[in-house]
Write an enzyme that holds these catalytic residues in place. Structure first.
Site, PDB file in Angstrom:
ATOM      1  N   HIS A 249     -10.109   1.353  -8.893  1.00 42.45           N
ATOM      2  CA  HIS A 249      -9.953   2.206 -10.074  1.00 42.45           C
ATOM      3  C   HIS A 249     -10.121   1.436 -11.377  1.00 42.45           C
ATOM      4  O   HIS A 249     -10.319   2.044 -12.434  1.00 42.45           O
ATOM      5  CB  HIS A 249      -8.606   2.941 -10.037  1.00 42.45           C
ATOM      6  CG  HIS A 249      -7.411   2.109 -10.367  1.00 42.45           C
ATOM      7  ND1 HIS A 249      -6.599   1.546  -9.404  1.00 42.45           N
ATOM      8  CD2 HIS A 249      -6.866   1.732 -11.560  1.00 42.45           C
ATOM      9  CE1 HIS A 249      -5.620   0.893  -9.983  1.00 42.45           C
ATOM     10  NE2 HIS A 249      -5.758   0.989 -11.289  1.00 42.45           N
TER      11      HIS A 249
ATOM     12  N   ASP B 285      -8.532   1.402  -2.446  1.00 43.01           N
ATOM     13  CA  ASP B 285      -8.539   1.033  -3.865  1.00 43.01           C
ATOM     14  C   ASP B 285      -8.840  -0.453  -4.051  1.00 43.01           C
ATOM     15  O   ASP B 285      -8.263  -1.110  -4.922  1.00 43.01           O
ATOM     16  CB  ASP B 285      -7.206   1.390  -4.529  1.00 43.01           C
ATOM     17  CG  ASP B 285      -7.305   1.373  -6.054  1.00 43.01           C
ATOM     18  OD1 ASP B 285      -8.424   1.534  -6.578  1.00 43.01           O
ATOM     19  OD2 ASP B 285      -6.274   1.169  -6.719  1.00 43.01           O
TER      20      ASP B 285
ATOM     21  N   GLY C 195      -3.023  -2.352 -17.038  1.00 43.10           N
ATOM     22  CA  GLY C 195      -3.688  -3.635 -17.266  1.00 43.10           C
ATOM     23  C   GLY C 195      -3.351  -4.651 -16.196  1.00 43.10           C
ATOM     24  O   GLY C 195      -4.101  -5.605 -15.975  1.00 43.10           O
TER      25      GLY C 195
ATOM     26  N   SER D 203      -3.198  -3.768 -13.085  1.00 39.03           N
ATOM     27  CA  SER D 203      -3.900  -3.311 -11.888  1.00 39.03           C
ATOM     28  C   SER D 203      -4.986  -4.297 -11.476  1.00 39.03           C
ATOM     29  O   SER D 203      -5.795  -4.727 -12.306  1.00 39.03           O
ATOM     30  CB  SER D 203      -4.534  -1.943 -12.133  1.00 39.03           C
ATOM     31  OG  SER D 203      -3.559  -0.949 -12.243  1.00 39.03           O
TER      32      SER D 203
ATOM     33  N   GLY E 213      -9.395  11.665  14.790  1.00 39.39           N
ATOM     34  CA  GLY E 213      -9.757  13.076  14.686  1.00 39.39           C
ATOM     35  C   GLY E 213      -8.579  13.990  14.935  1.00 39.39           C
ATOM     36  O   GLY E 213      -8.675  14.977  15.674  1.00 39.39           O
TER      37      GLY E 213
ATOM     38  N   VAL F 148      -4.854  15.768  12.959  1.00 38.94           N
ATOM     39  CA  VAL F 148      -3.972  15.969  11.810  1.00 38.94           C
ATOM     40  C   VAL F 148      -2.554  15.804  12.329  1.00 38.94           C
ATOM     41  O   VAL F 148      -2.174  16.434  13.323  1.00 38.94           O
ATOM     42  CB  VAL F 148      -4.156  17.366  11.187  1.00 38.94           C
ATOM     43  CG1 VAL F 148      -3.145  17.580  10.062  1.00 38.94           C
ATOM     44  CG2 VAL F 148      -5.574  17.527  10.653  1.00 38.94           C
TER      45      VAL F 148
END
Length: 478
Positions: free
Chosen positions: A118, A148, A219, A221, A277, A279
């Site tokens: 990000h 991320d 900052g 991050s 595969g 949930v």
């Protein structure tokens, strides 16, 4: 002069001496971060990005009237407001620049840099500023939005690097330290302890975050989290805040997760991870009771995607996964971490509870699809009503609905009346596929099962809403 007269003074002196010794011991027990900071800081970098944006093209007639404003405010607006009249096609589109700041750290002497995805997302230009204030343009090697993590490359030789540690060896309560650029203040140092490990945050199922109370602010991050040996154990990534600033809850990506991602990005330019595969959902106390478990634990399979690895391996809706390859699943969030760490084609031995009995299901792990798979709820069902003691009217699913939802049976709720169904939040359009651990084939079967439901005991129901499945529990009163 007798000695007993001095006893109070001697006792006071002894107490002061003891307090001094205690203070000295406590001072010696507190960590000294100075050497760590001196050695690690040169490899911590500031990252700034530039993104090109279309010019607003503010016409002169649209400029606000700055007369009457105090000089300080008038100067600020004059300096920052776009200049000139309306855009002219002959001049072409002008560009504005949006800048962001973050942190990172050098992991190899030839210039590979780790940071957060990000921090550099949608950037047209990435600038890395080293500890000696030199600035270098960075090339984006690759990113992995799911964790991320982003890997950059700058040109250089014999660059300072951080020491890499083992985040698996971290202990809750251990001292840790962060170096970064909060609000643009380069090489700011903050310290704290590890508050928890293996935290799962919303929309971050594949990262077992390290929670700390280290002060992390905008900052920070992408910056490193160090242990007391001066080794990087995490990448500071997120904070929990209600004010926009630090509130004592910071989260870091474990370095072992980040290094696995960076190795794949360096080698293949992308990240592949294991996929079952299914949930899943958490097993709470009521669900544990309804499935005959001694305590809440494991990952409850709420949905099995057709033709997925789990379906091919024989995993079923209602299975509670207790372990994978011998590693216990205490919380449902433990499963994605373990599965995501496997490669496509790897074998996963799952210990499950099915119909109250333990069994082993062997699954060949597949590759995570590029996009998340969402099921379409399909068209509304035709009317075939069935009233029952739950307070709902249901109808059969059409063949088209079964196909679109990849179901073999189930009923759709047409109306919710006053009663237990309304209390647990059921809505028209919800599809019920299981009730009291039994698969629903027809509205008649649903009514028969509902009629025989036990009282004052947790009962489970599997519901699909907008294609997403979950188990809910409820109790019928006397």
């Amino acid at each position: 002069m007798s000695i007993p007269r001095f006893k109070p003074f001697l006792s006071l002196f002894a107490a002061v001496l003891m307090l001094g010794q205690i203070a000295s011991v406590q001072a010696e027990a507190l960590p000294d971060f100075t050497t760590l900071v001196e050695q690690a800081s040169p490899a911590v970098v500031n990252i700034s990005t530039t993104q090109k944006l279309p010019d607003r093209g503010v016409a002169a007639s649209q400029m606000p009237d700055l007369e009457g404003l105090p000089p300080m405010f008038r100067e600020f607006f004059e300096r920052n407001m776009p200049r000139g009249g309306p855009r002219s096609p002959q001049r072409g589109d002008r560009q504005r620049e949006a800048q962001s700041l973050g942190s990172g750290f050098i992991v190899s002497a030839d210039g590979y840099v780790l940071t957060n995805n990000h921090v550099i997302a949608d950037a047209d230009e990435i600038i890395v500023r080293l500890s000696d204030r030199s600035e270098l343009k960075a090339k984006l090697v690759g990113t992995d939005p799911r964790t991320d993590v982003a890997l950059l490359k700058i040109d250089g030789k014999n660059l300072p690097t951080v020491k890499l540690g083992d985040s698996a060896k971290l202990k809750v309560g251990e001292w840790v330290l962060a170096i970064g650029s909060p609000f643009g203040f380069d090489h700011s140092v903050t310290k704290g302890i590890v508050s928890a490990k293996g935290r799962t945050l919303p929309n971050d199922a594949y990262v077992p975050f390290i929670q700390t109370d280290v002060a992390i602010n905008p900052g920070n991050s992408g910056g490193p989290l160090f242990n007391m040996n001066g080794e990087v154990v995490g990448i500071n990534s997120q904070i929990f805040t209600r004010s926009g600033g630090f509130m004592g809850l910071s989260f870091a990506i474990p370095i072992d997760v980040a290094l696995d991602v960076s190795d794949q990005l360096k080698k293949d330019g992308k990240v592949s991870r294991g996929w079952l595969g299914v949930v899943i959902q958490e097993v709470n106390k009521d669900l544990a009771e309804s499935f005959g478990l001694d305590k809440p634990a494991g990952a409850l399979v709420a949905q099995v995607l057709e033709d997925g690895p789990a379906a091919k391996g024989g995993l079923q809706v209602g299975d509670v996964i207790l372990s994978m390859n011998g590693q216990p699943i205490d919380m449902s969030a433990d499963l994605p971490h373990l599965v995501g760490g496997l490669k496509a084609g790897a074998k996963a031995s799952l210990e499950v509870i099915r119909e109250g009995k333990r069994r082993t299901v062997d699954v060949t792990v597949g590759a995570m699809p590029d996009d998340d798979q969402d099921l379409d709820a399909g068209a509304k069902a035709q009317t075939e009503r069935s009233s029952n003691r739950l307070g709902v009217s249901v109808a059969e699913l059409t063949a088209e609905q079964k196909k679109s939802l990849e179901l073999k049976g189930g009923v759709v709720i047409k109306e919710v009346q006053d009663g237990p169904a309304a209390l647990i939040g059921l809505q028209p359009g919800d599809v019920i596929t299981h009730l009291n651990n039994q698969a629903i084939e027809s509205s008649k079967q649903f009514a028969d099962i509902a009629k025989g439901l036990p009282k004052n005991r947790s009962v489970s129901m599997r519901v699909l809403r907008q294609g997403r499945a979950s188990f809910i529990t409820f109790k019928l009163a006397e």
